[in-house]
Design an enzyme around this catalytic site. Sequence first.
Site, PDB file in Angstrom:
ATOM      1  N   ARG A  96       0.827  -1.213   0.000  1.00 63.71           N
ATOM      2  CA  ARG A  96       0.000   0.000   0.000  1.00 63.71           C
ATOM      3  C   ARG A  96       0.862   1.263   0.000  1.00 63.71           C
ATOM      4  O   ARG A  96       1.989   1.264   0.456  1.00 63.71           O
ATOM      5  CB  ARG A  96      -0.925  -0.001   1.229  1.00 63.71           C
ATOM      6  CG  ARG A  96      -1.921  -1.156   1.218  1.00 63.71           C
ATOM      7  CD  ARG A  96      -2.937  -1.047   2.330  1.00 63.71           C
ATOM      8  NE  ARG A  96      -2.346  -1.214   3.643  1.00 63.71           N
ATOM      9  CZ  ARG A  96      -3.000  -1.019   4.784  1.00 63.71           C
ATOM     10  NH1 ARG A  96      -4.245  -0.627   4.772  1.00 63.71           N
ATOM     11  NH2 ARG A  96      -2.393  -1.217   5.941  1.00 63.71           N
ATOM     12  N   HIS A 460     -12.983  41.546  -9.533  1.00 62.28           N
ATOM     13  CA  HIS A 460     -13.943  42.444  -8.874  1.00 62.28           C
ATOM     14  C   HIS A 460     -15.069  41.653  -8.216  1.00 62.28           C
ATOM     15  O   HIS A 460     -15.411  41.876  -7.052  1.00 62.28           O
ATOM     16  CB  HIS A 460     -14.519  43.429  -9.895  1.00 62.28           C
ATOM     17  CG  HIS A 460     -15.602  44.303  -9.336  1.00 62.28           C
ATOM     18  ND1 HIS A 460     -16.935  43.958  -9.401  1.00 62.28           N
ATOM     19  CD2 HIS A 460     -15.547  45.478  -8.663  1.00 62.28           C
ATOM     20  CE1 HIS A 460     -17.655  44.900  -8.801  1.00 62.28           C
ATOM     21  NE2 HIS A 460     -16.836  45.822  -8.351  1.00 62.28           N
ATOM     22  N   ARG A 622      -9.484  54.652   2.456  1.00 65.58           N
ATOM     23  CA  ARG A 622      -8.673  54.859   1.251  1.00 65.58           C
ATOM     24  C   ARG A 622      -9.332  55.915   0.380  1.00 65.58           C
ATOM     25  O   ARG A 622     -10.518  55.832   0.062  1.00 65.58           O
ATOM     26  CB  ARG A 622      -8.542  53.553   0.469  1.00 65.58           C
ATOM     27  CG  ARG A 622      -7.656  53.673  -0.757  1.00 65.58           C
ATOM     28  CD  ARG A 622      -7.513  52.346  -1.480  1.00 65.58           C
ATOM     29  NE  ARG A 622      -8.728  51.969  -2.191  1.00 65.58           N
ATOM     30  CZ  ARG A 622      -8.899  50.806  -2.830  1.00 65.58           C
ATOM     31  NH1 ARG A 622      -7.932  49.897  -2.804  1.00 65.58           N
ATOM     32  NH2 ARG A 622     -10.018  50.534  -3.449  1.00 65.58           N
ATOM     33  N   GLU A 747       1.531  49.388  -3.007  1.00 66.49           N
ATOM     34  CA  GLU A 747       1.065  48.554  -4.118  1.00 66.49           C
ATOM     35  C   GLU A 747       2.040  48.539  -5.287  1.00 66.49           C
ATOM     36  O   GLU A 747       1.973  47.669  -6.147  1.00 66.49           O
ATOM     37  CB  GLU A 747      -0.284  49.079  -4.626  1.00 66.49           C
ATOM     38  CG  GLU A 747      -1.346  49.190  -3.551  1.00 66.49           C
ATOM     39  CD  GLU A 747      -2.461  50.134  -3.955  1.00 66.49           C
ATOM     40  OE1 GLU A 747      -3.447  49.655  -4.533  1.00 66.49           O
ATOM     41  OE2 GLU A 747      -2.327  51.361  -3.712  1.00 66.49           O
ATOM     42  N   THR A 769      -1.876  43.890  -1.481  1.00 71.04           N
ATOM     43  CA  THR A 769      -1.145  42.787  -2.118  1.00 71.04           C
ATOM     44  C   THR A 769      -1.750  42.335  -3.442  1.00 71.04           C
ATOM     45  O   THR A 769      -1.075  41.663  -4.217  1.00 71.04           O
ATOM     46  CB  THR A 769      -1.034  41.588  -1.158  1.00 71.04           C
ATOM     47  OG1 THR A 769      -2.307  41.340  -0.561  1.00 71.04           O
ATOM     48  CG2 THR A 769      -0.011  41.865  -0.083  1.00 71.04           C
ATOM     49  N   ASN A 770      -3.012  42.689  -3.707  1.00 73.51           N
ATOM     50  CA  ASN A 770      -3.548  42.347  -5.026  1.00 73.51           C
ATOM     51  C   ASN A 770      -2.775  43.086  -6.115  1.00 73.51           C
ATOM     52  O   ASN A 770      -2.293  42.499  -7.081  1.00 73.51           O
ATOM     53  CB  ASN A 770      -5.041  42.702  -5.114  1.00 73.51           C
ATOM     54  CG  ASN A 770      -5.886  41.860  -4.181  1.00 73.51           C
ATOM     55  OD1 ASN A 770      -5.449  40.816  -3.714  1.00 73.51           O
ATOM     56  ND2 ASN A 770      -7.089  42.316  -3.891  1.00 73.51           N
ATOM     57  N   CYS A 833      -3.899  44.802   3.527  1.00 76.49           N
ATOM     58  CA  CYS A 833      -5.346  44.946   3.353  1.00 76.49           C
ATOM     59  C   CYS A 833      -5.846  44.312   2.061  1.00 76.49           C
ATOM     60  O   CYS A 833      -7.000  44.478   1.694  1.00 76.49           O
ATOM     61  CB  CYS A 833      -5.766  46.409   3.410  1.00 76.49           C
ATOM     62  SG  CYS A 833      -5.000  47.426   2.128  1.00 76.49           S
TER      63      CYS A 833
END
Length: 878
Positions: A96, A460, A622, A747, A769-770, A833
């Site tokens: 196995r 989005h 923001r 960013e 971080t996007n 964020c």
Amino acid sequence: MKQYVYLFDEVKNANSQEMIFKLGNKGAQLAEMTTSGLPVPPGFTITTEGCNEFYALGKKWPDGLEKQVKEKLEALEKKIGKTLGNAENPLLLSVRSGSYVSMPGMMDTILNLGMNDKTVEGLAKKTNNKRMAFDSYRRFLTMFGDVVLGVKHSDFEKILDAAKEKKGVKFDTDLSAEDLEALIPQYKELIKKSIGKDFPQDAWEQLKLAINAVFDSWNTPRAVSYRRINHLRSDAGTGVNVQAMVFGNMGETSGTGVSFTRNPGTGEKEHYGEFLINAQGEDVVAGIRTPKPIDEMKSILPDVYKELLKIYETLEKHYKDLQDFEFTIEEKKLYLLQTRSGKRTAQAAVKIAVDMQSEGVLSKEEAVMRVKPEQLDKLLHKQLDPIAVKEKEAITKGINASPGAAVGKAVFDSETAHKMFEENPKEKIVLVRLETSPDDIEGMNVAQGILTARGGATSHAAVVARGMGKPCVAGASDISVDEEKREFSVGGLTIKEGDWISLDGGTGEVFEGQVPLVEPSLKGDFAVLMEWADTFRKLEVKTNADTPKDAETAKKFGAQGIGLCRTEHMFFEGARIKAMREMILSEKLEEREKALAKLLPFQKEDFKGLFKVMTGLPVVIRLLDPPLHEFLPKEDDEIEELAGEMNIPAEKIKSIISSLHEFNPMLGFRGCRLGVTYPEINAMQAKAIFQAALEAQAEGIKPVPYIEVPLVGNVREFKMIKEIIEKEAEASGAKGKVKYKIGTMIEVPRACITADEIAKEAEFLSFGTNDLTQMGCGFSRDDAGKFLKHYVAKGIYERDPFQAIDQEGVGGLMKLCIEKARKVNPKIEIGICGEHGGEASSVEFCHKIGLNDVSCSPYRVPIARLAAAQAAIKEKNK
């Protein structure tokens, strides 16, 4: 020489991480149970290193492996008093798989190895049980033929079904020894016909081929998919466990079963499992015979049942966790074949952890470590009824962008969705779009869930849906959306507007029709576990929220403030969008200021609402970020309507829209660039913030505004906007009265490199971080979904960098930024964020690099709290 093979009883510290990686989890636990004195059939394990070298050498055994296998086999034969391939006293083996993490059913197993035309006779004579011997032989031919030789399992089943039909019986157990014996030549003929050569009678050759097959099963498509889905290492390899067979098919005092030490669905402490009399392991899961509940064993085999109950206690006491174990009973003697930490629902995971702490089995620290943060998703959203889902087939599958379940009528534009909801607030709607934009906010707000054909986990639709706590399936690329015909099609099926569909945002599956929903169970155990988690974590956890409703939801889940309020989402309602469009279309400063003055009271009330919910806690606001063209209409009829309202020629509006068009708007005229060019926009927003704060103070609220400048890449940009903000603080009278801070989002890679300059001016930094991932990796987050899955599959990236932080690349930029910023401003607050703030491995990384806080959508706050606690515990226990 390197040791590739270990007997179960020669392994030390079997349950250590080192040995689990070396032997695989199954091998390590077999060794652990053996050395603990539990009844385990003896055997040996080939290491995962042997598997990896097998692949590195082009699927050849490394030097020394064959010699070691033979040596350990000889030791096993001496221990058990039987010999592999011996006609009179044959040793039979199970072979196995087992990697460092349990992968149930994903890799291969061979049972009854060593059976041939001679050993079957010897086994029958030795056991005085001809039926068991030939039953074992036909099982071995089926399994070896399928797994090792590539003969279809269904072809063996056809022969077996014909034998049962001929005799007029339903189950295998109704066939006699002679019936089973008659199957053997038919099975061997099938193998010869399928592969062009005879079934191998030599037992050693069988063993070598079986070991190769288990190694090969590491890279079967299902195993590769399982690792990808569960984010497991692709380079770990599998161990091979070779174990003396014990036989559950020897008659009415023998059997086999699978059991859990607690209910893995609810977490209740009960005898949860099933068994079959006169059967081998695969029969329990094959579904041909209906297994019996464990407690029925009490009346059938009472002594074995008593021993089994002791095993429950022993395993839980030893492993301090829910165990999923397999057992075989051979003529009233109980054997354990494996144990592993049991897979469990989120509800069960929380209950088991809390209960085990109250029972004195776990400390609070250990209890917190027992629950996977991502599991909490399942506790925070409605779910499709799992029983109903089993009876349906998904019509498509996309990215599981936002968890939870939604059932509603398909609607193909936001305006219609909003209108339907206004006419009937009880209307259930699923918004279906090719892709969403900020214009869709109203439709998204009234929808039960969102389905898009394009976009990814940070698109989005995904970001906004998570913030709203709405289920979302994004990037379902095999659906064809026709917004004009108001329908989508997939695989020959057409879903028209008004047709019911059901989404599972946790799996990414979409179903036709209405699937029943079940409510999440947020009972006391959940609150208890979160309370414990908060005592360990160092990171603060904030939320991304744009409305008081979102903020209240997040606060209920334990948010310690707002880490990101996106002000642009406040501009898309009725009178606001008109004023916003008026501002954009204005050619003179006075006209723009006049339009902005209409927006100011709206903004002020928005901020005041957030301050009220988060009184005494920071609220990061923001300033306007997206490109201006996103606020303007796209369709001709909408442009004509706007032209009439504003008394401007439609052609002029079209000309302005055209002038604002950008080839790459994410890198274009947005963020602080808007404020540098049109300072009056940021001035209005700053004025609204300070007026809201002063009014809130007058009402006994404690506002703590953090004003955030987006997309700064050059400190001079920041200084310009900061000057505008400070000017409004003075003019409003907030200076000296309101505690506020001014900072920026990080960013742009240039901001990381020049963070020492920016940190001299800023009071806080927050990684977006996007966008940092987008610019740092050079990926368009809305287009990268087309190829990133291939990058992950091929090991270029371990995870999609938009779903989990790319710790080497983007993480390197983050570390550089922190180092430079704190060198000149040691006390500067630094957080994150982006949506990564709610992903467990990213939260752990944020803890490691010394961030002050993470911020995520409201429904991910508990996940971040638990992940932050676990990161702190891991660091402490290093």
